[in-house]
Design a protein around this motif. Sequence first.
Motif, PDB file in Angstrom:
ATOM      1  N   ALA A   5      31.762 -39.926   9.441  1.00  0.00           N
ATOM      2  CA  ALA A   5      30.930 -38.808   8.997  1.00  0.00           C
ATOM      3  C   ALA A   5      31.779 -37.567   8.763  1.00  0.00           C
ATOM      4  N   ALA A   6      32.758 -37.324   9.647  1.00  0.00           N
ATOM      5  CA  ALA A   6      33.647 -36.176   9.489  1.00  0.00           C
ATOM      6  C   ALA A   6      34.469 -36.322   8.210  1.00  0.00           C
ATOM      7  N   LYS A   7      34.961 -37.520   7.953  1.00  0.00           N
ATOM      8  CA  LYS A   7      35.756 -37.769   6.751  1.00  0.00           C
ATOM      9  C   LYS A   7      34.901 -37.577   5.497  1.00  0.00           C
ATOM     10  N   GLN A   8      33.675 -38.060   5.538  1.00  0.00           N
ATOM     11  CA  GLN A   8      32.748 -37.894   4.418  1.00  0.00           C
ATOM     12  C   GLN A   8      32.497 -36.409   4.150  1.00  0.00           C
ATOM     13  N   PHE A   9      32.266 -35.637   5.208  1.00  0.00           N
ATOM     14  CA  PHE A   9      32.044 -34.200   5.085  1.00  0.00           C
ATOM     15  C   PHE A   9      33.271 -33.531   4.474  1.00  0.00           C
ATOM     16  N   TYR A  10      34.455 -33.875   4.983  1.00  0.00           N
ATOM     17  CA  TYR A  10      35.701 -33.288   4.487  1.00  0.00           C
ATOM     18  C   TYR A  10      35.911 -33.597   3.004  1.00  0.00           C
ATOM     19  N   GLU A  11      35.667 -34.833   2.614  1.00  0.00           N
ATOM     20  CA  GLU A  11      35.860 -35.226   1.221  1.00  0.00           C
ATOM     21  C   GLU A  11      34.893 -34.487   0.299  1.00  0.00           C
ATOM     22  N   ARG A  12      33.698 -34.225   0.789  1.00  0.00           N
ATOM     23  CA  ARG A  12      32.699 -33.525  -0.014  1.00  0.00           C
ATOM     24  C   ARG A  12      32.933 -32.010  -0.034  1.00  0.00           C
ATOM     25  N   GLU A  13      33.250 -31.424   1.123  1.00  0.00           N
ATOM     26  CA  GLU A  13      33.329 -29.971   1.265  1.00  0.00           C
ATOM     27  C   GLU A  13      34.754 -29.415   1.190  1.00  0.00           C
ATOM     28  N   GLY A  14      35.757 -30.251   1.487  1.00  0.00           N
ATOM     29  CA  GLY A  14      37.140 -29.797   1.441  1.00  0.00           C
ATOM     30  C   GLY A  14      37.609 -29.098   2.707  1.00  0.00           C
ATOM     31  N   HIS A  15      36.815 -29.153   3.765  1.00  0.00           N
ATOM     32  CA  HIS A  15      37.164 -28.525   5.044  1.00  0.00           C
ATOM     33  C   HIS A  15      36.338 -29.164   6.157  1.00  0.00           C
ATOM     34  N   LEU A  16      36.692 -28.834   7.394  1.00  0.00           N
ATOM     35  CA  LEU A  16      35.922 -29.304   8.556  1.00  0.00           C
ATOM     36  C   LEU A  16      35.345 -28.137   9.352  1.00  0.00           C
ATOM     37  N   ARG A  17      35.012 -27.053   8.679  1.00  0.00           N
ATOM     38  CA  ARG A  17      34.332 -25.945   9.340  1.00  0.00           C
ATOM     39  C   ARG A  17      32.838 -26.256   9.349  1.00  0.00           C
ATOM     40  N   VAL A  18      32.476 -27.190  10.188  1.00  0.00           N
ATOM     41  CA  VAL A  18      31.113 -27.718  10.230  1.00  0.00           C
ATOM     42  C   VAL A  18      30.244 -26.823  11.120  1.00  0.00           C
ATOM     43  N   PRO A  19      29.131 -26.337  10.600  1.00  0.00           N
ATOM     44  CA  PRO A  19      28.230 -25.555  11.454  1.00  0.00           C
ATOM     45  C   PRO A  19      27.769 -26.384  12.656  1.00  0.00           C
ATOM     46  N   ARG A  20      27.636 -25.747  13.804  1.00  0.00           N
ATOM     47  CA  ARG A  20      27.312 -26.443  15.059  1.00  0.00           C
ATOM     48  C   ARG A  20      26.070 -27.328  14.943  1.00  0.00           C
ATOM     49  N   LYS A  21      25.075 -26.900  14.200  1.00  0.00           N
ATOM     50  CA  LYS A  21      23.818 -27.657  14.108  1.00  0.00           C
ATOM     51  C   LYS A  21      23.756 -28.612  12.918  1.00  0.00           C
ATOM     52  N   HIS A  22      24.862 -28.769  12.211  1.00  0.00           N
ATOM     53  CA  HIS A  22      24.868 -29.622  11.013  1.00  0.00           C
ATOM     54  C   HIS A  22      24.640 -31.085  11.374  1.00  0.00           C
ATOM     55  N   VAL A  23      23.785 -31.726  10.588  1.00  0.00           N
ATOM     56  CA  VAL A  23      23.520 -33.165  10.717  1.00  0.00           C
ATOM     57  C   VAL A  23      24.018 -33.829   9.442  1.00  0.00           C
TER      58      VAL A  23
END
Length: 68
Positions: A5-23
């Motif tokens: 999931a983290a890798k998917q987020f990174y590939e889509r957004e270009g970063h891992l500054r994920v909001p605490r409540k992000h699903v």
Amino acid sequence: MNYAAAKQFYEREGHLRVPRKHVERIVGEDHEVRELRLGAWIGNQRSRAATLSPERVEQLSAIGMRWS
């Protein structure tokens, strides 16, 4: 699955500054859609950085994890 999931987020957004409540929604190996609390997981990984395996630290660093 959380790493995927983290890798998917990174590939889509270009970063891992994920909001605490992000699903993050991810399709599992059983082809079921799962909703993972990615923001909480990323925060937990950061706070436990000293106890993570070197392999896990390397994996997360490779996809843009910031540790502080």
